[in-house]
Motif scaffolding. Structure first.
Motif, PDB file in Angstrom:
ATOM      1  N   GLU A   1       0.814  -1.220   0.000  1.00  0.00           N
ATOM      2  CA  GLU A   1       0.000   0.000   0.000  1.00  0.00           C
ATOM      3  C   GLU A   1       0.846   1.267   0.000  1.00  0.00           C
ATOM      4  O   GLU A   1       0.387   2.317  -0.446  1.00  0.00           O
ATOM      5  CB  GLU A   1      -0.925   0.007   1.218  1.00  0.00           C
ATOM      6  N   ASN A   2       2.085   1.187   0.512  1.00  0.00           N
ATOM      7  CA  ASN A   2       2.898   2.395   0.695  1.00  0.00           C
ATOM      8  C   ASN A   2       4.161   2.424  -0.153  1.00  0.00           C
ATOM      9  O   ASN A   2       4.914   3.393  -0.079  1.00  0.00           O
ATOM     10  CB  ASN A   2       3.273   2.543   2.170  1.00  0.00           C
ATOM     11  N   GLY A   3       4.393   1.380  -0.948  1.00  0.00           N
ATOM     12  CA  GLY A   3       5.563   1.391  -1.800  1.00  0.00           C
ATOM     13  C   GLY A   3       6.807   0.886  -1.091  1.00  0.00           C
ATOM     14  O   GLY A   3       6.833   0.694   0.126  1.00  0.00           O
ATOM     15  N   LEU A   4       7.855   0.695  -1.875  1.00  0.00           N
ATOM     16  CA  LEU A   4       9.099   0.134  -1.356  1.00  0.00           C
ATOM     17  C   LEU A   4      10.027   1.258  -0.914  1.00  0.00           C
ATOM     18  O   LEU A   4      10.503   2.055  -1.728  1.00  0.00           O
ATOM     19  CB  LEU A   4       9.763  -0.713  -2.445  1.00  0.00           C
ATOM     20  N   ASN A   5      10.275   1.357   0.377  1.00  0.00           N
ATOM     21  CA  ASN A   5      11.215   2.328   0.933  1.00  0.00           C
ATOM     22  C   ASN A   5      11.729   1.786   2.261  1.00  0.00           C
ATOM     23  O   ASN A   5      11.293   0.732   2.739  1.00  0.00           O
ATOM     24  CB  ASN A   5      10.558   3.705   1.093  1.00  0.00           C
ATOM     25  N   SER A   6      12.660   2.496   2.869  1.00  0.00           N
ATOM     26  CA  SER A   6      13.283   2.004   4.099  1.00  0.00           C
ATOM     27  C   SER A   6      12.272   1.839   5.225  1.00  0.00           C
ATOM     28  O   SER A   6      12.329   0.872   5.998  1.00  0.00           O
ATOM     29  CB  SER A   6      14.403   2.949   4.536  1.00  0.00           C
ATOM     30  N   ALA A   7      11.312   2.763   5.319  1.00  0.00           N
ATOM     31  CA  ALA A   7      10.311   2.674   6.389  1.00  0.00           C
ATOM     32  C   ALA A   7       9.403   1.461   6.194  1.00  0.00           C
ATOM     33  O   ALA A   7       9.126   0.715   7.139  1.00  0.00           O
ATOM     34  CB  ALA A   7       9.482   3.955   6.433  1.00  0.00           C
ATOM     35  N   SER A   8       8.927   1.241   4.957  1.00  0.00           N
ATOM     36  CA  SER A   8       8.031   0.105   4.712  1.00  0.00           C
ATOM     37  C   SER A   8       8.765  -1.226   4.881  1.00  0.00           C
ATOM     38  O   SER A   8       8.164  -2.225   5.291  1.00  0.00           O
ATOM     39  CB  SER A   8       7.420   0.201   3.314  1.00  0.00           C
ATOM     40  N   LEU A   9      10.060  -1.255   4.599  1.00  0.00           N
ATOM     41  CA  LEU A   9      10.833  -2.481   4.813  1.00  0.00           C
ATOM     42  C   LEU A   9      10.929  -2.810   6.301  1.00  0.00           C
ATOM     43  O   LEU A   9      10.810  -3.966   6.705  1.00  0.00           O
ATOM     44  CB  LEU A   9      12.230  -2.330   4.209  1.00  0.00           C
ATOM     45  N   ARG A  10      11.140  -1.776   7.136  1.00  0.00           N
ATOM     46  CA  ARG A  10      11.209  -2.005   8.588  1.00  0.00           C
ATOM     47  C   ARG A  10       9.868  -2.490   9.129  1.00  0.00           C
ATOM     48  O   ARG A  10       9.810  -3.408   9.955  1.00  0.00           O
ATOM     49  CB  ARG A  10      11.631  -0.716   9.300  1.00  0.00           C
ATOM     50  N   VAL A  11       8.784  -1.868   8.674  1.00  0.00           N
ATOM     51  CA  VAL A  11       7.452  -2.275   9.131  1.00  0.00           C
ATOM     52  C   VAL A  11       7.164  -3.719   8.729  1.00  0.00           C
ATOM     53  O   VAL A  11       6.635  -4.515   9.510  1.00  0.00           O
ATOM     54  CB  VAL A  11       6.371  -1.325   8.559  1.00  0.00           C
ATOM     55  N   THR A  12       7.537  -4.078   7.503  1.00  0.00           N
ATOM     56  CA  THR A  12       7.289  -5.436   7.021  1.00  0.00           C
ATOM     57  C   THR A  12       8.113  -6.456   7.794  1.00  0.00           C
ATOM     58  O   THR A  12       7.627  -7.547   8.126  1.00  0.00           O
ATOM     59  CB  THR A  12       7.606  -5.522   5.519  1.00  0.00           C
ATOM     60  N   ALA A  13       9.372  -6.110   8.094  1.00  0.00           N
ATOM     61  CA  ALA A  13      10.221  -7.018   8.880  1.00  0.00           C
ATOM     62  C   ALA A  13       9.627  -7.252  10.268  1.00  0.00           C
ATOM     63  O   ALA A  13       9.610  -8.378  10.774  1.00  0.00           O
ATOM     64  CB  ALA A  13      11.633  -6.455   8.978  1.00  0.00           C
ATOM     65  N   ASN A  14       9.106  -6.187  10.894  1.00  0.00           N
ATOM     66  CA  ASN A  14       8.465  -6.332  12.211  1.00  0.00           C
ATOM     67  C   ASN A  14       7.196  -7.183  12.120  1.00  0.00           C
ATOM     68  O   ASN A  14       6.916  -8.001  13.007  1.00  0.00           O
ATOM     69  CB  ASN A  14       8.137  -4.958  12.793  1.00  0.00           C
ATOM     70  N   SER A  15       6.411  -6.972  11.055  1.00  0.00           N
ATOM     71  CA  SER A  15       5.188  -7.767  10.880  1.00  0.00           C
ATOM     72  C   SER A  15       5.515  -9.249  10.720  1.00  0.00           C
ATOM     73  O   SER A  15       4.834 -10.114  11.274  1.00  0.00           O
ATOM     74  CB  SER A  15       4.411  -7.274   9.654  1.00  0.00           C
ATOM     75  N   LEU A  16       6.579  -9.533   9.963  1.00  0.00           N
ATOM     76  CA  LEU A  16       6.985 -10.930   9.777  1.00  0.00           C
ATOM     77  C   LEU A  16       7.474 -11.529  11.094  1.00  0.00           C
ATOM     78  O   LEU A  16       7.204 -12.703  11.394  1.00  0.00           O
ATOM     79  CB  LEU A  16       8.083 -11.009   8.716  1.00  0.00           C
TER      80      LEU A  16
ATOM     81  N   HIS B   1      16.543  -8.150   6.054  1.00  0.00           N
ATOM     82  CA  HIS B   1      16.081  -8.028   4.661  1.00  0.00           C
ATOM     83  C   HIS B   1      17.217  -7.519   3.777  1.00  0.00           C
ATOM     84  O   HIS B   1      18.111  -6.800   4.214  1.00  0.00           O
ATOM     85  CB  HIS B   1      14.866  -7.096   4.566  1.00  0.00           C
ATOM     86  N   ARG B   2      17.154  -7.909   2.528  1.00  0.00           N
ATOM     87  CA  ARG B   2      18.120  -7.453   1.530  1.00  0.00           C
ATOM     88  C   ARG B   2      17.428  -7.424   0.170  1.00  0.00           C
ATOM     89  O   ARG B   2      16.374  -8.056  -0.018  1.00  0.00           O
ATOM     90  CB  ARG B   2      19.334  -8.375   1.492  1.00  0.00           C
ATOM     91  N   THR B   3      18.001  -6.679  -0.750  1.00  0.00           N
ATOM     92  CA  THR B   3      17.443  -6.565  -2.096  1.00  0.00           C
ATOM     93  C   THR B   3      18.453  -7.109  -3.099  1.00  0.00           C
ATOM     94  O   THR B   3      19.621  -6.703  -3.090  1.00  0.00           O
ATOM     95  CB  THR B   3      17.114  -5.098  -2.436  1.00  0.00           C
ATOM     96  N   GLU B   4      18.014  -8.013  -3.928  1.00  0.00           N
ATOM     97  CA  GLU B   4      18.835  -8.569  -4.995  1.00  0.00           C
ATOM     98  C   GLU B   4      18.096  -8.389  -6.313  1.00  0.00           C
ATOM     99  O   GLU B   4      17.183  -9.146  -6.638  1.00  0.00           O
ATOM    100  CB  GLU B   4      19.132 -10.048  -4.747  1.00  0.00           C
ATOM    101  N   GLY B   5      18.466  -7.340  -7.038  1.00  0.00           N
ATOM    102  CA  GLY B   5      17.757  -7.045  -8.274  1.00  0.00           C
ATOM    103  C   GLY B   5      16.308  -6.717  -7.991  1.00  0.00           C
ATOM    104  O   GLY B   5      15.998  -5.810  -7.236  1.00  0.00           O
ATOM    105  N   HIS B   6      15.393  -7.485  -8.604  1.00  0.00           N
ATOM    106  CA  HIS B   6      13.974  -7.227  -8.400  1.00  0.00           C
ATOM    107  C   HIS B   6      13.392  -8.083  -7.279  1.00  0.00           C
ATOM    108  O   HIS B   6      12.179  -8.138  -7.091  1.00  0.00           O
ATOM    109  CB  HIS B   6      13.194  -7.472  -9.694  1.00  0.00           C
ATOM    110  N   GLN B   7      14.246  -8.749  -6.504  1.00  0.00           N
ATOM    111  CA  GLN B   7      13.792  -9.580  -5.397  1.00  0.00           C
ATOM    112  C   GLN B   7      14.091  -8.901  -4.061  1.00  0.00           C
ATOM    113  O   GLN B   7      15.204  -8.425  -3.827  1.00  0.00           O
ATOM    114  CB  GLN B   7      14.472 -10.949  -5.426  1.00  0.00           C
ATOM    115  N   VAL B   8      13.074  -8.860  -3.208  1.00  0.00           N
ATOM    116  CA  VAL B   8      13.237  -8.393  -1.835  1.00  0.00           C
ATOM    117  C   VAL B   8      13.139  -9.629  -0.943  1.00  0.00           C
ATOM    118  O   VAL B   8      12.089 -10.275  -0.878  1.00  0.00           O
ATOM    119  CB  VAL B   8      12.156  -7.360  -1.448  1.00  0.00           C
ATOM    120  N   ILE B   9      14.240  -9.955  -0.285  1.00  0.00           N
ATOM    121  CA  ILE B   9      14.327 -11.208   0.461  1.00  0.00           C
ATOM    122  C   ILE B   9      14.378 -10.912   1.956  1.00  0.00           C
ATOM    123  O   ILE B   9      15.203 -10.121   2.420  1.00  0.00           O
ATOM    124  CB  ILE B   9      15.577 -12.007   0.046  1.00  0.00           C
TER     125      ILE B   9
END
Length: 319
Positions: free
Chosen positions: A146-161, A177-185
């Motif tokens: 809903e909010n796009g890919l950025n540092s804040a949304s990555l932190r929120v997603t990591a906490n949710s997981l 989390h890390r980004t490899e090309g078009h993959q967010v792992i």
């Protein structure tokens, strides 16, 4: 100086909105005593700069976000605004290496604009090192979707997981989390499962809690809340509770130190107009419980309203 800067800013504004030959002049007249100034500004817009051609390369849905078209007066501010809005949309669609390229060329017949939108590839989200199905962790990506890919949304997603893993019974997981090309792992470490088959409580008095399915942070928090609420209802205001896990027998071990029991002392009722001689439900010597006092206060206020007292207020003072 300020007046000349104002004229210069006006010229720049008119040029940005499509009047390259604008002439902005100003004069200032002063009052006879020299204390008042009366400025006059004259604007001659000249011939507007027209968009001769607008070449767009990309999907039609992105072209609709750009409001300028051939034949319109060229407005660089409007173009920058629309391009910025388009970039935000591309980001929210989680598109990897999306790019918007814009070029402007001034000719005697007008402005030629060329725009190319390359949306790239959509990001893909993966969770590694845990045995979960796609459906089990898909909802943790709702915020980033809903909010796009950025540092804040990555932190929120990591906490949710992290909390999702606790709900699934894992103990002390670490999420990176890390980004490899078009993959967010999202990589999970130390995610172990400690199942619970029985609960053992060591305390001075018999106590019971629901046996959790596993030993982790959520189970500890729920058990501590359940035991603390029970003890506070009996006047033990500051209990100390500790936990342990016995792996061989899969036992959830709880140690409870109740502390000092507090009881109600003398209870005085003032200013009730003779309606109450004591606090309903509370007697001297009973185990102290703040919830009992709050319930008594609400009951007394309700009774006073029934008797016709307007907006009664019952306050409690401890001392």
């Amino acid at each position: 100086g300020r007046y000349h800067r104002f004229l210069s800013d006006m010229r720049r504004f008119y040029r940005e909105v499509g009047f390259p030959d604008v002439a902005v002049t100003g004069t200032v007249k002063f009052s006879s005593d020299g204390e008042s100034a009366f400025p006059t500004v004259t604007v001659q817009c000249g011939t507007p700069l027209v968009i001769r051609r607008f070449d767009f390369h990309g999907k039609k849905k992105y072209r609709r976000m750009i409001r300028l078209k051939a034949g319109d007066r060229f407005n660089s501010q409007q173009l920058k605004h629309d391009v910025g809005r388009l970039k935000v949309v591309l980001m929210k669609h989680r598109l990897y290496d999306a790019a918007v390229k814009v070029s402007e060329k001034q000719t005697t017949a007008g402005t030629v604009i060329q725009m190319t939108v390359n949306e790239g590839k959509p990001y893909k989200f993966e969770v590694e090192n845990v045995k979960l199905t796609q459906d089990e962790f898909q909802d943790v990506f709702q915020y980033i979707q809903e909010n796009g890919l950025n540092s804040a949304s990555l932190r929120v997603t990591a906490n949710s997981l992290y909390f999702k893993l606790l709900e699934k019974g894992f103990c002390h997981p670490e999420v990176h989390h890390r980004t490899e090309g078009h993959q967010v792992i999202f990589s999970v470490k130390n995610a172990i499962e400690l199942p619970v088959e029985r609960t053992e409580i060591r305390s001075a008095r018999p106590m019971k809690i629901a046996t959790p399915k596993c030993y982790n942070r959520i189970a500890l928090s729920q058990a501590e809340t359940e035991l603390t609420d029970s003890l506070k209802g009996q006047g033990f205001l500051h209990p100390r509770i500790s936990f342990a896990y016995e792996e061989k027998t899969k036992t959830f071990q709880v140690s409870v130190k109740e502390g000092t029991q507090v009881r109600f002392g003398a209870i005085l009722v003032k200013g009730s107009g003779g309606v109450f001689s004591s606090v309903p439900g509370v007697q001297e010597g009973d185990p102290f419980f703040l919830g009992k006092l709050q319930a008594a206060r609400l009951g007394m206020e309700a009774r006073l309203r029934e008797l016709g007292f307007y907006d009664p207020v019952v306050t409690i003072r401890r001392g």
